[in-house]
Write a protein that holds these residues in place. Structure first.
Motif, PDB file in Angstrom:
ATOM      1  N   TRP A  28      34.826  41.073  34.863  1.00 19.42           N
ATOM      2  CA  TRP A  28      34.580  39.649  35.111  1.00 19.42           C
ATOM      3  C   TRP A  28      34.616  39.291  36.593  1.00 19.42           C
ATOM      4  CZ3 TRP A  28      38.912  37.651  37.479  1.00 19.42           C
ATOM      5  CH2 TRP A  28      40.135  38.293  37.222  1.00 19.42           C
ATOM      6  N   MET A  29      35.358  40.061  37.376  1.00 17.95           N
ATOM      7  CA  MET A  29      35.461  39.770  38.800  1.00 17.95           C
ATOM      8  C   MET A  29      34.182  40.116  39.554  1.00 17.95           C
ATOM      9  SD  MET A  29      38.510  41.165  41.302  1.00 17.95           S
ATOM     10  CE  MET A  29      39.793  40.580  40.214  1.00 17.95           C
ATOM     11  N   PRO A  64      39.475  44.715  35.235  1.00 19.35           N
ATOM     12  CA  PRO A  64      39.269  43.407  35.870  1.00 19.35           C
ATOM     13  C   PRO A  64      37.906  43.217  36.515  1.00 19.35           C
ATOM     14  CG  PRO A  64      41.462  44.246  36.376  1.00 19.35           C
ATOM     15  CD  PRO A  64      40.719  45.349  35.691  1.00 19.35           C
ATOM     16  N   THR A  94      42.987  27.796  35.652  1.00 16.35           N
ATOM     17  CA  THR A  94      42.511  29.157  35.425  1.00 16.35           C
ATOM     18  C   THR A  94      43.201  29.764  34.213  1.00 16.35           C
ATOM     19  OG1 THR A  94      44.187  29.999  36.954  1.00 16.35           O
ATOM     20  CG2 THR A  94      42.006  29.521  37.867  1.00 16.35           C
ATOM     21  N   LEU A 121      37.235  32.947  32.906  1.00  9.25           N
ATOM     22  CA  LEU A 121      37.427  33.918  33.978  1.00  9.25           C
ATOM     23  C   LEU A 121      36.213  33.860  34.900  1.00  9.25           C
ATOM     24  CD1 LEU A 121      38.822  36.934  31.934  1.00  9.25           C
ATOM     25  CD2 LEU A 121      40.038  35.754  33.772  1.00  9.25           C
ATOM     26  N   GLY A 137      45.084  32.572  31.635  1.00  8.04           N
ATOM     27  CA  GLY A 137      46.230  33.449  31.818  1.00  8.04           C
ATOM     28  C   GLY A 137      47.504  32.674  32.093  1.00  8.04           C
TER      29      GLY A 137
END
Length: 358
Positions: free
Chosen positions: A48-49, A45, A219, A240, A221
């Protein structure tokens, strides 16, 4: 005070909320000059975070892949930490525990060991914050962990908040940011970050029936899949986002739907009307947690009713807010934000607590 080395252990089990909280904490500690090792069982994760985190582009932060068993290069080979933080009750790797036991047996000092708990507004948080938790068994028997509870009041550990948050908000250009994303002008913009609330189709239909219309910034997902299952209104698929860009999304919208822990805190700092979907628990324990939060928030009746419907509590329907409702919601959130800004932030309190326990 000299810089310290922090080990933060995190298992990614809750739709990225766990790693989201831990990364923000790491970034704030590193900004203070601390050295941080973030142990993650699933580092993906962060691609992209926090772009660049896995490549070592964030000074002061090392991301370590927490495998089972632990890679031979980790454990005993790393310099000992001054602080251990097990995030949300995850035990550190067995290899780290054994290595610490050997050092303690040789007379070395143990790190300040903190159990960083989940966020809640329930009364037990104030009672349990900073309490000791003696280790009663295993190779580290005789050491002490310390409960550290984030929270919304002065008798808790507070919330994560960057020192420059207000300055960044004051200079943020929402129109330019939205234009850069290729989003059209809209009378009302709503962000959607949710699980699968059963009332979502009805909410989308109500919003679509308004004369001014609503643009939903959705968003990827689970939120996008849920919205697509009952399409109504103008839906815009988002990429993302990194954590700063997610903050920008909340700042740019007139109403935010958020889920979990990290995005709830960011919605509070955004000071815009929001609706929180709490992580559902099979025994409905999240109902009491939701009510405690709404009490602390001093939520007006319309916001309470909407939250309950959005979270599947009770049988009252969600009623799409009109302009007066949104004004009430915004006033409520801004008052709550002002109360929080008057309190020390979570990172500052953690550093102070560790200094006291060394």
């Amino acid at each position: 005070m000299a810089a310290m080395r922090w080990d933060i252990f995190c298992r990614v089990i809750d739709n990225f909320g766990d790693v989201g909280v831990c990364w923000r904490l790491c970034a704030q500690l590193a900004r203070r000059g601390e050295q941080v090792r973030l142990w993650l069982d699933d580092p993906q994760p962060l691609t992209w975070m926090a772009p660049g985190a896995l490549e070592g582009d964030w000074p002061g932060i090392d991301v370590l892949h927490w495998t089972t068993p632990l890679a031979a290069t980790l454990g005993n080979s790393l310099p000992p930490a001054d602080v251990w933080i097990e995030a949300f009750g995850c035990e550190p790797p067995a290899e780290c525990i054994d290595a610490l036991a050997s050092r303690v047996a040789a007379g070395q000092r143990a790190p300040v060991w903190i159990n960083l708990e989940y966020l809640s507004a329930e009364p037990y948080v104030e009672r349990s914050h900073r309490l000791p938790s003696p280790v009663m068994s295993g190779p580290l028997r005789g050491l002490t962990k310390w409960f550290f509870y984030p929270g919304f009041t002065e008798r808790t550990g507070g919330l994560l908040r960057e020192p420059d948050l207000l300055e960044r908000q004051a200079t943020f250009d929402s129109a330019a940011w939205l234009q850069a994303l290729g989003l059209p002008p809209a009378q009302r913009r709503v962000s959607l970050f949710c699980y699968e609330p059963t009332t979502l189709p009805d909410v989308l239909r109500q919003a679509a029936s308004e004369p001014l219309g609503t643009d939903w910034l959705v968003t990827p997902g689970r939120a996008w899949q849920a919205a697509q299952a009952a399409p109504a209104g103008r839906l815009h698929a988002l990429p993302l986002f990194s954590q700063p860009e997610f903050d920008h999304l909340l700042w740019a919208c007139d109403l935010n739907f958020v889920r979990g822990e990290d995005s709830l805190v960011r919605a509070l700092w955004a000071a815009q009307p929001f609706v929180w979907q709490i992580y559902p628990q099979h025994d409905d324990a999240h109902h009491a947690k939701l009510e405690a939060f709404l009490d602390w928030l001093q939520a007006p009746a319309s916001l309470r009713t909407f939250h309950r419907a959005w979270n599947g509590v009770g049988d009252q329907p969600a009623v799409w807010p009109g302009p007066n409702d949104l004004d009430d919601w915004r006033t409520c959130v801004q008052a709550a934000r002002a109360r929080l800004l008057a309190q020390p932030d979570l990172c500052s309190q953690l550093v102070e607590f560790v200094a006291q326990k060394q």
